[in-house]
Design a protein around this motif. Structure first.
Motif: not given
Length: 337
Positions: A251-262, A268-269
Motif C-alpha cells: 500500500a505504501m509503495a502503490s500510493l505514489p503511483v496513485g497520486l500520479l495516476y488516480p 491502494t484502497a
C-alpha cells in the motif's frame, strides 16, 4: 526442592512497582527470594522495593534492562530465574504454573506468559491498543515457540548460564537476540497459564518511536542469528501477521503511483482492506472488548505502527550485505516485535 529467584529490573518505576511486588507476595508459590535491580532510578523505586521486603541492588548509572537482568542473575541463588518487568502484576498462580511447566518437562528450559486483556492502569485508548494487540498475538502463538519475551518469564539457571547473559549493548530487541541463542539449546514454551496485567505505553508518538527503534535492528539480528532456530513444530514469535506487513508495504509503495495516476488509488484502497482483514481474531477481540467505534480507531493506529515498522525494516535492510538481505528480510518478518 526447586528454588525460585524472582528478578525485577526497574528504572523510575514508582508508579507501578508497589502493585508489581504486591502481586508477587500474593503468589500461591512465593519465590524463595525477590530481588529488585534499581537501574539508577531518580524516584522512590528503591524505597518502595525495600519497604515491601525485596532485596534491592542499586546500579550507580543507568545501564539498561539487559545489564539490570544480568546483575540480578549474578546476585541470586535460585534454580529457576523468574524475570518480571516492574510494570507488570502477576496473576496469583503465575509462578506456580511456570514452575510446573519446567518441572514437568526437563527438555523445556524456559516458559513465558501473556498479558491479561485489561491494562494494569487504564490510561486511555492508545494503551488499550497496545494491550489488546499483545493479547492477540500472544494467545494465537501459545505452545512451543522459537522466541521469548522476558516481561514475565521463567528460565532454569543452568539453561541461562549455558546460553549466556543478555547482550548489554542492546537497549531494544534484547529479547529477540537472546531468543535466537536460547532456542538452539532448549525448548521454549509460551503459555496462557502464566498471566499478568501490564501498564503499557499510552502516548502515540513515543510508541511509534519505540517501534522505529525496535524495527531497525531486526534484519541485522536475523542475519546474525544461528541457522537452526526454526525447528519442527515450533512457532516463530511475531507480533504482526506477515501478510499484514506485506499489505502495508505494498500500500505504501502503490500510493505514489496513485497520486500520479488516480485510478491506481483503487489498488491502494484494496490493499488497505486486505490489511484490515488479514487477522480476523484480532478484529473479533478488539470488537468484543471495546466495541465497533474503537475497532476503527484501533485499525488506524495499527496501520500507523505498521508504516513505521515497514520503514524501519527497509532502513535496517540497508545495513546488511547485499547477498544476505533476502533471507534476513524473511526471517525478520517472522520475528518482528
Amino acid at each position: 526442592m526447586t528454588t525460585v529467584s524472582l528478578i525485577v529490573p526497574c528504572h523510575d518505576a514508582a508508579r507501578t512497582l508497589r502493585l508489581c511486588l504486591e502481586s508477587v507476595l500474593a503468589q500461591t508459590r512465593r519465590p524463595d527470594e525477590i530481588v529488585v535491580v534499581d537501574d539508577a532510578s531518580g524516584d522512590d523505586s528503591a524505597a518502595i522495593a525495600a519497604e515491601l521486603g525485596a532485596r534491592v541492588i542499586r546500579l550507580p548509572e543507568n545501564r539498561g534492562v539487559s545489564a539490570a537482568r544480568n546483575t540480578g542473575v549474578d546476585n541470586t541463588f535460585g534454580d529457576v530465574l523468574f524475570f518480571l518487568d516492574s510494570d507488570v502484576t502477576l496473576r496469583p498462580d503465575a509462578v506456580e504454573n511456570a514452575l510446573a511447566i519446567l518441572e514437568r518437562d526437563p527438555a523445556c528450559g524456559c516458559a513465558w506468559g501473556i498479558y491479561e486483556p485489561e491494562p494494569l492502569i487504564d490510561d486511555g485508548p492508545v494503551e488499550w491498543y497496545r494491550i489488546l494487540h499483545a493479547v492477540n498475538w500472544g494467545t494465537r502463538q501459545t505452545g512451543e515457540v522459537t522466541g521469548v519475551v522476558f516481561a514475565l518469564a521463567a528460565i532454569g539457571r543452568a539453561t541461562f548460564r549455558e546460553t549466556g547473559g543478555f547482550d548489554e549493548s542492546l537497549r531494544d530487541c534484547e529479547d529477540i537476540e537472546y531468543g535466537h541463542r536460547l532456542v538452539e539449546r532448549t525448548r521454549i514454551v509460551l503459555t496462557d497459564t502464566v498471566r499478568g496485567r501490564h501498564d503499557d505505553g499510552d502516548r502515540l508518538l513515543p510508541i511509534l518511536a519505540e517501534q522505529w527503534r525496535r524495527a531497525l535492528p531486526l534484519i541485522p539480528l536475523a542475519v546474525a542469528a544461528p541457522g537452526g532456530s526454526g525447528g519442527s513444530g515450533r512457532r516463530r514469535v511475531h507480533a504482526n501477521r506477515p501478510a499484514g506487513i506485506l499489505a502495508c508495504a505494498l500500500a505504501m509503495a502503490s500510493l505514489p503511483v496513485g497520486l500520479l495516476y488516480p485510478p491506481a488509488l483503487l489498488v491502494t484502497a484494496a490493499l488497505l482492506v486486505v490489511f484490515a482483514l488479514v487477522d480476523p481474531p484480532l478484529l473479533k477481540l478488539v470488537h468484543r472488548h471495546r466495541g465497533p467505534a474503537f475497532t476503527g480507531y484501533f485499525m488506524a493506529v495499527h496501520f500507523a505502527v505498521h508504516v513505521v515498522l515497514v520503514t524501519g525494516l527497509a532502513v535496517g535492510c540497508l545495513r546488511v550485505r547485499p547477498g544476505r538481505k533476502a533471507k534476513a528480510a524473511t526471517d525478520a518478518v517472522s520475528t518482528e516485535s
